[in-house]
Design an enzyme around this catalytic site. Structure first.
Site, PDB file in Angstrom:
ATOM      1  CG  ASN A  14      -9.051   0.506   6.488  1.00 10.16           C
ATOM      2  OD1 ASN A  14     -10.137   0.966   6.139  1.00 10.16           O
ATOM      3  ND2 ASN A  14      -8.073   1.256   6.929  1.00 10.16           N
ATOM      4  CB  SER A  54      -3.863  -2.855  -2.323  1.00  9.40           C
ATOM      5  OG  SER A  54      -2.567  -2.796  -1.783  1.00  9.40           O
ATOM      6  CG  HIS A  87       0.448  -4.051   0.658  1.00 14.04           C
ATOM      7  ND1 HIS A  87       0.330  -3.661   1.959  1.00 14.04           N
ATOM      8  CD2 HIS A  87      -0.037  -3.029  -0.074  1.00 14.04           C
ATOM      9  CE1 HIS A  87      -0.204  -2.451   2.006  1.00 14.04           C
ATOM     10  NE2 HIS A  87      -0.436  -2.048   0.783  1.00 14.04           N
ATOM     11  CB  THR A 105       8.080   1.606 -17.641  1.00 19.07           C
ATOM     12  OG1 THR A 105       8.506   2.465 -18.696  1.00 19.07           O
ATOM     13  CG2 THR A 105       8.666   0.225 -17.833  1.00 19.07           C
ATOM     14  CB  CYS A 124      -2.334   5.111   6.980  1.00 16.57           C
ATOM     15  SG  CYS A 124      -3.290   3.781   6.322  1.00 16.57           S
TER      16      CYS A 124
HETATM   17  N1  PLP Z   1      -7.997   1.180   0.839  1.00 10.80           N
HETATM   18  C1  PLP Z   1      -8.034   0.423   1.942  1.00 10.80           C
HETATM   19  C2  PLP Z   1      -9.360  -0.042   2.466  1.00 10.80           C
HETATM   20  C3  PLP Z   1      -6.854   0.084   2.607  1.00 10.80           C
HETATM   21  O1  PLP Z   1      -6.905  -0.657   3.724  1.00 10.80           O
HETATM   22  C4  PLP Z   1      -5.616   0.532   2.078  1.00 10.80           C
HETATM   23  C5  PLP Z   1      -4.341   0.228   2.744  1.00 10.80           C
HETATM   24  O2  PLP Z   1      -4.274  -0.145   3.875  1.00 10.80           O
HETATM   25  C6  PLP Z   1      -5.636   1.311   0.907  1.00 10.80           C
HETATM   26  C7  PLP Z   1      -6.837   1.620   0.324  1.00 10.80           C
HETATM   27  C8  PLP Z   1      -4.373   1.823   0.309  1.00 10.80           C
HETATM   28  O3  PLP Z   1      -3.709   0.787  -0.400  1.00 10.80           O
HETATM   29  P1  PLP Z   1      -2.132   0.887  -0.690  1.00 10.80           P
HETATM   30  O4  PLP Z   1      -1.454   0.666   0.617  1.00 10.80           O
HETATM   31  O5  PLP Z   1      -1.875  -0.223  -1.674  1.00 10.80           O
HETATM   32  O6  PLP Z   1      -1.875   2.226  -1.291  1.00 10.80           O
END
Ligand code: PLP
Length: 369
Positions: free
Chosen positions: A129, A177, A179, A215, A303
Site C-alpha cells: 500500500n 476491502s 473502499h 446481520t 493509517c
Molecule cells: N490491507 C492493506 C494492504 C491496506 O492498504 C488496507 C487499508 O488501507 C487494509 C488492509 C485495511 O483495510 P480496511 O481499511 O478496509 O480495514
C-alpha cells in the site's frame, strides 16, 4: 445501494420477501467479488466489515482452528505487510506462535521465503500500500504448497487494479476491502478456499454459513459487489490509463526536481501509486503545502501518518533518515485526469523547490536512483 438503506431494509436471514431480496442481492455481489478475484465458487466469498477484519480473521482463524496440526507453530509474514496483518502476527507471537518477518531489499522486493515443514501460514500482500510493489503470488503459492502450509494474500490494494487468478495460482485465503476499489467504506470480504479450516472470528447468529456472524451490511455489500463488477469490466483500460498518468506525473516532477527519488520496484508495481522521496526536505511540510493547494497526498501509510513515526515499509527497505523524512505517496484514482496530474506535478515541483531553497540540508543534484 440506495434501495437497501432507504426505508426498512430486509434482513437477508429473514424468509419474507424483503429478506429474500436482500439475500439475492448479497449473493449477486458474491459472484462479482469471486469473478474479480479469479475464484470459481462464489459461495467461498464471505463478507466482512473491511480489509482489517478479513486480515485479522485469516491469521487468527488459522491459528485458532481446532482442526489444525498443532505441530505447525510457524507463521511467516513479510516485514512490509499492512498493520492489520503485522499487529495480529505480533499478537499471535506473544501467545507462542513462532513468527518470521520476511525481509525486503532496497526496492521493497522479497527474496526466498524461509518456509519450513512447521509453517502453518504464510501471509504476503499482493501489492504494497505504500510503494505499490507487486509480489510474485504464483511462485510464493508453490513454495507454500510444497511445505504443506496455508497461503493468505492481502489483496486489498491489488484487487481491481491488476488481474488476479487466485484459484489458478493456489491461494487459500484472500482479503478484499470495498473502499480500495471504488466501493463503500466499512465492507470487505474474505475468500476461503474449500477445505481450508478457519475458526470464525465473530461467533453468534450463524450468518455467512456460520463462518461470520452478524446481520449483513446489505447496502455496503451491494456497493462492494457493484464496484467489483465495474472494476473487472474496466480493469485493463483503467489500469493502462492510470499507469500512463502516473508516469506522466512522476516525469513532470522529476523534470523540474532532478534529485527526487522514486521508491520501490519500478518494474512490478500497481498502476496508480507514485512513491517518492525528497531528501533534505520533510514529507509533512510537502503534504501541508499541497493540502493548502487542495491536493491530497500522503506521507507514510494513511493509517500511520500523523503518528510522527517513519513508515515501517520504508524502514524495512533500508532507506536513509533523510529519504525517510522526505517520503511522499501520491495515489491516482480511476477518475484522475491528465490536467489534474499536470497541475499536481507542477504544484509539487514548485513547493519542493521552494522548501529545498530554505533547507539547511539542501538536497544534492544527483540523478534519480
Ligand atoms: N490491507 C492493506 C494492504 C491496506 O492498504 C488496507 C487499508 O488501507 C487494509 C488492509 C485495511 O483495510 P480496511 O481499511 O478496509 O480495514
Amino acid at each position: 445501494m440506495a434501495p437497501f438503506w432507504r426505508g426498512v431494509p430486509g434482513n437477508a436471514s429473514s424468509l419474507h420477501a424483503g429478506g429474500r431480496r436482500a439475500k439475492e442481492a448479497i449473493d449477486e455481489a458474491r459472484t462479482h467479488v469471486a469473478a474479480l478475484l479469479g475464484v470459481r465458487e462464489p459461495s467461498r466469498i464471505f463478507f466482512t466489515s473491511g480489509g482489517t477484519e478479513s486480515d485479522v480473521w485469516a491469521l487468527r482463524g488459522v491459528f485458532e482452528s481446532d482442526l489444525a496440526d498443532a505441530e505447525r507453530d510457524h507463521l511467516l509474514v513479510s516485514a512490509v505487510e499492512h498493520p492489520a496483518v503485522l499487529e495480529t502476527a505480533r499478537r499471535l507471537a506473544r501467545r507462542g506462535v513462532r513468527l518470521t518477518l520476511a525481509p525486503v531489499d532496497r526496492l521493497g522486493r522479497l527474496g526466498d521465503l524461509a518456509v519450513d515443514t512447521r509453517t502453518r501460514l504464510v501471509s504476503i500482500m499482493a501489492a504494497n500500500n505504500e510503494t505499490g510493489n507487486l509480489h510474485d503470488l504464483p511462485s510464493i503459492a508453490v513454495t507454500t504448497r510444497n511445505h504443506g502450509a496455508i497461503f493468505h494474500v492481502d489483496a486489498v490494494q491489488a484487487c481491481g487494479k491488476v488481474p488476479l487468478e487466485l484459484d489458478a495460482w493456489g491461494v487459500d485465503l484472500a482479503s478484499v476491502s470495498g473502499h480500495k476499489l471504488g466501493g463503500p467504506q466499512g465492507v470487505g470480504a474474505l475468500y476461503l478456499r474449500e477445505g481450508v479450516s478457519l475458526a470464525p472470528l465473530l461467533t453468534g447468529g450463524g450468518q455467512e454459513g456460520g463462518q461470520r456472524s452478524g446481520t449483513h451490511n446489505t447496502a455496503g455489500i451491494v456497493g462492494l459487489g457493484e464496484a467489483a463488477r465495474l472494476a473487472r469490466a474496466e480493469l485493463s483500460e483503467v489500469s493502462a490509463r492510470m499507469a500512463a498518468l502516473r508516469d506522466a506525473f512522476e516525469e513532470g516532477v522529476r523534470s523540474r526536481v532532478p534529485w527526487v527519488r522514486r521508491l520501490g520496484d519500478r518494474e512490478r508495481r500497481l498502476p496508480n501509486t507514485a512513491s517518492l522521496s525528497f531528501p533534505g526536505i520533510k514529507g509533512e511540510a510537502l503534504l501541508m503545502a499541497m493540502d493548502a493547494e487542495e491536493i491530497c497526498v500522503s506521507t507514510g501509510s494513511a493509517c500511520s501518518s500523523g503518528s510522527g513515526k517513519p513508515s515501517h515499509v520504508l524502514v524495512a527497505m533500508g532507506l536513509s533518515q533523510s529519504q525517510l523524512d522526505g517520503a511522499l505517496r501520491v495515489s491516482l484514482g480511476t477518475g484522475t485526469t491528465r490536467d489534474e496530474v499536470d497541475v499536481a506535478a507542477g504544484v509539487l515541483a514548485d513547493i519542493a523547490l521552494r522548501l529545498a531553497a530554505l533547507s539547511p540540508d539542501r538536497p544534492s543534484e544527483d540523478a534519480d536512483v
